[in-house]
Design a protein around this motif. Structure first.
Motif, mmCIF file in Angstrom:
data_model
loop_
_atom_site.group_PDB
_atom_site.id
_atom_site.type_symbol
_atom_site.label_atom_id
_atom_site.label_comp_id
_atom_site.label_asym_id
_atom_site.label_seq_id
_atom_site.Cartn_x
_atom_site.Cartn_y
_atom_site.Cartn_z
ATOM 1 N N ALA A 14 0.836 -1.209 0.000
ATOM 2 C CA ALA A 14 0.000 0.000 0.000
ATOM 3 C C ALA A 14 0.871 1.260 0.000
ATOM 4 O O ALA A 14 0.589 2.227 -0.716
ATOM 5 N N SER A 15 1.947 1.237 0.773
ATOM 6 C CA SER A 15 2.861 2.386 0.840
ATOM 7 C C SER A 15 3.515 2.649 -0.510
ATOM 8 O O SER A 15 3.621 3.801 -0.949
ATOM 9 N N ILE A 16 3.936 1.584 -1.163
ATOM 10 C CA ILE A 16 4.571 1.723 -2.481
ATOM 11 C C ILE A 16 3.591 2.326 -3.481
ATOM 12 O O ILE A 16 3.953 3.219 -4.255
ATOM 13 N N HIS A 17 2.343 1.859 -3.464
ATOM 14 C CA HIS A 17 1.351 2.391 -4.407
ATOM 15 C C HIS A 17 1.073 3.875 -4.152
ATOM 16 O O HIS A 17 0.984 4.661 -5.101
ATOM 17 N N ILE A 18 0.951 4.263 -2.907
ATOM 18 C CA ILE A 18 0.709 5.675 -2.577
ATOM 19 C C ILE A 18 1.881 6.530 -3.044
ATOM 20 O O ILE A 18 1.692 7.567 -3.681
ATOM 21 N N HIS A 19 3.092 6.084 -2.746
ATOM 22 C CA HIS A 19 4.288 6.853 -3.118
ATOM 23 C C HIS A 19 4.447 6.916 -4.641
ATOM 24 O O HIS A 19 4.817 7.955 -5.182
ATOM 25 N N ALA A 20 4.162 5.797 -5.321
ATOM 26 C CA ALA A 20 4.271 5.776 -6.786
ATOM 27 C C ALA A 20 3.276 6.734 -7.429
ATOM 28 O O ALA A 20 3.591 7.411 -8.410
ATOM 29 N N ASP A 21 2.074 6.818 -6.873
ATOM 30 C CA ASP A 21 1.047 7.693 -7.430
ATOM 31 C C ASP A 21 1.272 9.166 -7.108
ATOM 32 O O ASP A 21 1.026 10.034 -7.943
ATOM 33 N N LEU A 22 1.741 9.456 -5.886
ATOM 34 C CA LEU A 22 1.810 10.848 -5.436
ATOM 35 C C LEU A 22 3.228 11.383 -5.255
ATOM 36 O O LEU A 22 3.424 12.595 -5.193
ATOM 37 N N GLY A 23 4.207 10.497 -5.142
ATOM 38 C CA GLY A 23 5.595 10.912 -4.981
ATOM 39 C C GLY A 23 5.890 11.438 -3.591
ATOM 40 O O GLY A 23 5.024 11.492 -2.723
ATOM 41 N N PRO A 24 7.155 11.839 -3.368
ATOM 42 C CA PRO A 24 7.539 12.391 -2.068
ATOM 43 C C PRO A 24 7.066 13.836 -1.943
ATOM 44 O O PRO A 24 6.670 14.467 -2.920
ATOM 45 N N GLY A 25 7.104 14.349 -0.729
ATOM 46 C CA GLY A 25 6.823 15.765 -0.542
ATOM 47 C C GLY A 25 5.561 16.094 0.224
ATOM 48 O O GLY A 25 5.352 17.240 0.594
ATOM 49 N N LEU A 26 4.700 15.112 0.465
ATOM 50 C CA LEU A 26 3.504 15.377 1.267
ATOM 51 C C LEU A 26 3.888 15.457 2.742
ATOM 52 O O LEU A 26 4.917 14.940 3.165
ATOM 53 N N PHE A 27 3.046 16.082 3.533
ATOM 54 C CA PHE A 27 3.251 16.068 4.970
ATOM 55 C C PHE A 27 3.079 14.645 5.476
ATOM 56 O O PHE A 27 2.300 13.867 4.924
ATOM 57 N N GLU A 28 3.747 14.334 6.572
ATOM 58 C CA GLU A 28 3.632 13.018 7.187
ATOM 59 C C GLU A 28 2.180 12.703 7.525
ATOM 60 O O GLU A 28 1.712 11.577 7.345
ATOM 61 N N SER A 29 1.432 13.699 7.981
ATOM 62 C CA SER A 29 0.023 13.483 8.345
ATOM 63 C C SER A 29 -0.816 13.090 7.132
ATOM 64 O O SER A 29 -1.743 12.284 7.245
ATOM 65 N N ALA A 30 -0.493 13.621 5.959
ATOM 66 C CA ALA A 30 -1.222 13.256 4.739
ATOM 67 C C ALA A 30 -0.912 11.813 4.350
ATOM 68 O O ALA A 30 -1.823 11.038 4.016
ATOM 69 N N ASP A 31 0.366 11.447 4.411
ATOM 70 C CA ASP A 31 0.743 10.065 4.110
ATOM 71 C C ASP A 31 0.085 9.098 5.096
ATOM 72 O O ASP A 31 -0.370 8.027 4.716
ATOM 73 N N GLU A 32 0.019 9.502 6.354
ATOM 74 C CA GLU A 32 -0.623 8.674 7.383
ATOM 75 C C GLU A 32 -2.098 8.459 7.076
ATOM 76 O O GLU A 32 -2.611 7.344 7.156
ATOM 77 N N GLU A 33 -2.785 9.511 6.716
ATOM 78 C CA GLU A 33 -4.212 9.405 6.405
ATOM 79 C C GLU A 33 -4.444 8.551 5.164
ATOM 80 O O GLU A 33 -5.352 7.714 5.128
ATOM 81 N N LEU A 34 -3.617 8.734 4.139
ATOM 82 C CA LEU A 34 -3.750 7.952 2.915
ATOM 83 C C LEU A 34 -3.473 6.468 3.165
ATOM 84 O O LEU A 34 -4.210 5.604 2.685
ATOM 85 N N LEU A 35 -2.415 6.176 3.934
ATOM 86 C CA LEU A 35 -2.079 4.783 4.214
ATOM 87 C C LEU A 35 -3.165 4.124 5.068
ATOM 88 O O LEU A 35 -3.551 2.980 4.817
ATOM 89 N N THR A 36 -3.680 4.848 6.028
ATOM 90 C CA THR A 36 -4.761 4.322 6.868
ATOM 91 C C THR A 36 -5.981 3.979 6.020
ATOM 92 O O THR A 36 -6.582 2.904 6.165
ATOM 93 N N ALA A 37 -6.347 4.874 5.115
ATOM 94 C CA ALA A 37 -7.509 4.635 4.240
ATOM 95 C C ALA A 37 -7.265 3.438 3.325
ATOM 96 O O ALA A 37 -8.158 2.590 3.149
ATOM 97 N N GLU A 38 -6.070 3.345 2.764
ATOM 98 C CA GLU A 38 -5.760 2.239 1.849
ATOM 99 C C GLU A 38 -5.770 0.895 2.572
ATOM 100 O O GLU A 38 -6.306 -0.093 2.056
ATOM 101 N N LEU A 39 -5.204 0.860 3.764
ATOM 102 C CA LEU A 39 -5.215 -0.397 4.528
ATOM 103 C C LEU A 39 -6.633 -0.775 4.941
ATOM 104 O O LEU A 39 -6.988 -1.958 4.953
ATOM 105 N N GLY A 40 -7.453 0.217 5.265
ATOM 106 C CA GLY A 40 -8.858 -0.034 5.576
ATOM 107 C C GLY A 40 -9.598 -0.622 4.384
ATOM 108 O O GLY A 40 -10.413 -1.537 4.529
ATOM 109 N N ARG A 41 -9.306 -0.107 3.173
ATOM 110 C CA ARG A 41 -9.918 -0.651 1.953
ATOM 111 C C ARG A 41 -9.517 -2.102 1.722
ATOM 112 O O ARG A 41 -10.255 -2.864 1.115
ATOM 113 N N ARG A 42 -8.348 -2.460 2.219
ATOM 114 C CA ARG A 42 -7.868 -3.842 2.070
ATOM 115 C C ARG A 42 -8.402 -4.759 3.174
ATOM 116 O O ARG A 42 -8.029 -5.913 3.250
#
Length: 163
Positions: A14-42
């Motif tokens: 899930a982390s690899i997919h988020i990073h591949a789609d959005l790249g580096p540079g987001l705030f840690e809190s944004a990455d946290e929210e995105l990863l939480t949502a993606e893991l929930g979808r799984r």
């Protein structure tokens, strides 16, 4: 309940997919929210910013530490958004594992050019629950206060190395 290795594989994927789609540079809190949502979808159970109390020599510490993400109640994930994580980040996660008596955790750094270079799997080798070491090659053990400690810092389960 999925096996530990499946949980960590899902988190890394899930982390690899988020990073591949959005790249580096987001705030840690944004990455946290995105990863939480993606893991929930799984279909994984995920808790964010979980405050963990602990007791030391009769003194209860109510707000001992805060885990970025806890997956399935068994795998803490510490997120970073730096060019390179500091060694203290690894030790911090290992301390969480010891205090919670958990076998494995992930340090995921979304700040690098390639996410796979920023994923480190930390194995706490002396707790009751066994991690499948067919995937996590333990190369070095060290003695610390009479306890065996395996510190596995790997990019993927089959590419282990030690700091």
């Amino acid at each position: 309940m999925p096996p530990i290795n499946q949980i960590t594989a899902d988190i890394i994927d899930a982390s690899i997919h988020i990073h591949a789609d959005l790249g580096p540079g987001l705030f840690e809190s944004a990455d946290e929210e995105l990863l939480t949502a993606e893991l929930g979808r799984r279909g994984l159970s995920v808790q964010r910013q979980l405050v963990i109390p602990f007791e030391y020599r009769g003194t209860k510490i109510e707000f001992g530490f805060r885990i970025d993400i806890l997956v399935e109640g068994r795998v803490p994930v510490e997120l970073k958004c730096t060019e390179r994580p500091a060694p203290i980040h690894l030790r911090q996660l290992l301390t969480y594992l010891r205090l919670m008596k958990l076998p494995v955790g992930l340090l995921v750094n979304f700040g690098g050019e390639r996410l796979i270079d920023g994923v480190q799997r930390i194995v706490n080798g002396y707790v009751d629950e066994q991690v499948d070491h067919a995937e996590t090659i333990t190369l070095r053990s060290q003695r610390r206060r009479g306890r065996r400690e395996n510190l596995c810092l790997c990019v993927l389960c089959d590419l282990c190395f030690f700091a």
